[in-house]
Structure formats: C-alpha cells, structure tokens
Design an enzyme around this catalytic site. Sequence first.
Site, PDB file in Angstrom:
ATOM      1  N   HIS A 112      -4.350   1.365   7.674  1.00  0.00           N
ATOM      2  CA  HIS A 112      -2.968   1.836   7.773  1.00  0.00           C
ATOM      3  C   HIS A 112      -2.732   2.963   6.765  1.00  0.00           C
ATOM      4  O   HIS A 112      -2.186   4.015   7.113  1.00  0.00           O
ATOM      5  CB  HIS A 112      -2.010   0.667   7.519  1.00  0.00           C
ATOM      6  N   GLU A 113      -3.141   2.747   5.515  1.00  0.00           N
ATOM      7  CA  GLU A 113      -2.936   3.769   4.481  1.00  0.00           C
ATOM      8  C   GLU A 113      -3.842   4.980   4.717  1.00  0.00           C
ATOM      9  O   GLU A 113      -3.427   6.120   4.512  1.00  0.00           O
ATOM     10  CB  GLU A 113      -3.155   3.179   3.086  1.00  0.00           C
TER      11      GLU A 113
ATOM     12  N   GLN B 171       3.051   9.860   1.290  1.00  0.00           N
ATOM     13  CA  GLN B 171       4.326   9.152   1.299  1.00  0.00           C
ATOM     14  C   GLN B 171       5.179   9.461   0.061  1.00  0.00           C
ATOM     15  O   GLN B 171       6.353   9.122   0.034  1.00  0.00           O
ATOM     16  CB  GLN B 171       4.105   7.645   1.410  1.00  0.00           C
TER      17      GLN B 171
ATOM     18  N   CYS C 132       6.076   0.162   7.728  1.00  0.00           N
ATOM     19  CA  CYS C 132       5.706   1.254   6.836  1.00  0.00           C
ATOM     20  C   CYS C 132       6.926   1.692   6.039  1.00  0.00           C
ATOM     21  O   CYS C 132       8.024   1.799   6.597  1.00  0.00           O
ATOM     22  CB  CYS C 132       5.165   2.413   7.664  1.00  0.00           C
ATOM     23  N   LEU C 133       6.728   1.973   4.765  1.00  0.00           N
ATOM     24  CA  LEU C 133       7.826   2.441   3.923  1.00  0.00           C
ATOM     25  C   LEU C 133       8.408   3.763   4.431  1.00  0.00           C
ATOM     26  O   LEU C 133       9.582   4.037   4.236  1.00  0.00           O
ATOM     27  CB  LEU C 133       7.351   2.604   2.472  1.00  0.00           C
TER      28      LEU C 133
ATOM     29  N   GLY D  31       0.839  -1.187   0.000  1.00  0.00           N
ATOM     30  CA  GLY D  31       0.000   0.000   0.000  1.00  0.00           C
ATOM     31  C   GLY D  31       0.872   1.235   0.000  1.00  0.00           C
ATOM     32  O   GLY D  31       2.017   1.201   0.469  1.00  0.00           O
TER      33      GLY D  31
ATOM     34  N   HIS E 264      -2.517   7.677   6.934  1.00  0.00           N
ATOM     35  CA  HIS E 264      -1.617   8.647   6.289  1.00  0.00           C
ATOM     36  C   HIS E 264      -2.386   9.867   5.776  1.00  0.00           C
ATOM     37  O   HIS E 264      -1.870  10.985   5.819  1.00  0.00           O
ATOM     38  CB  HIS E 264      -0.860   8.005   5.123  1.00  0.00           C
TER      39      HIS E 264
END
Length: 188
Positions: free
Chosen positions: A141-142, A50, A99-100, A45, A145
């Site tokens: 989660h996304e 991000q 997470c990235l 995702g 953001h």
Amino acid sequence: MVLPVYLYGHPVIRKETEEIDASYPQLKELIANMYETMYATEGIGLAAPQIGLSIRLIVIDASPMAEYFPDCEGKKLTLINPVLEVLEDGPKQTREEGCLSLPGIHEPVPRIEKIHLKWLDEDFVAHDEVIEGYLSRVVQHEYDHLEGKVFIDRISPIRKQLIKSKLVNIIKGRVRCDYRVKATPVKK
C-alpha cells in the site's frame, strides 16, 4: 513535528518519486517527523508523497494490527529506496484498505500477500527479505504511493464509480479530518 497530510487530488500524490542518499538534507529529522505524523493520525504507514515530498521514503509501524495479524507484532520499518516484487506463488486476498490521503474511504482491495523487498534503513544498512501476510499488504500500500498510485487504483470500476462523489469532495477539500491536511491547490 506533525506535518500536514496531502490529500488525493494534489499533484504530488500522483508523481513518481526519486531515490535519495545519506546526504539528503535533515533526513533523520524528516524520518522522526514522519513517524510523529503517522502516530498523530493513527496510521500504520506513511509514504513521503503523503507529506508533499517526491522521494522514495516510507515509515511503517504495523504493531497496532498485531492483535488481528500476528505477523505485524513489533514491525516498525523505515524503508529508503525500497524495491518491491510481488511473488506470484501466494494466494490473492481481498481485505479492506483505507488511506490518510483518502479520508473516509475504505474499500476491499485484492492483493497477493507475499513480496520480496529490498531496502535501506535509516542508517543506510541494506535489507533483503521475503515478507508475507498483512505486513506485506501494508508495505505494498505504501509502496504504491512511491509509484504515483493509490489503493483505489486497484478496486473495480463499479466500486470506483460508487465512491466518485467522495473523491470529488476530497479533491475540492470538502472533507473533515482529525489531522492537518493539504488539499489540491486552487487553480487561478
């Protein structure tokens, strides 16, 4: 095009996002670039903050998780202007998240894995679904953001204290990644 991933500590990660419409410049190309970036970083995702954009846009391909979570099979979603409601009648599950934007950090995060989600797809077709299981966790989660939040906001204060030095290193750009990143701007 693979875009750099903005790291924890960069102001765009904490900024709330704005809705977009079909006139958003080069939207199809942006979505394609987000998918390419997500795949290149081995993510499942990616939210627009991000990659440095404060807009309500998420791409998800949860298929790699299908071996462990069958509800993820074939689940590739483009979410434009999503609206999410956690349905309180589900049980709370604690599972590890990463997470990235927070490379090297994985923590157990409690979430109710049942949501009601409304969104527009890449063709601006409206969708309205109840999503359960691991896929709902990925979406939450996304979605966080888009609200200026990250998964570590949902962990215990003790766990957050234990990873404090890792967070400081990410903020200072002292982290190794296998993908391009954009760290916190240096103050002059």
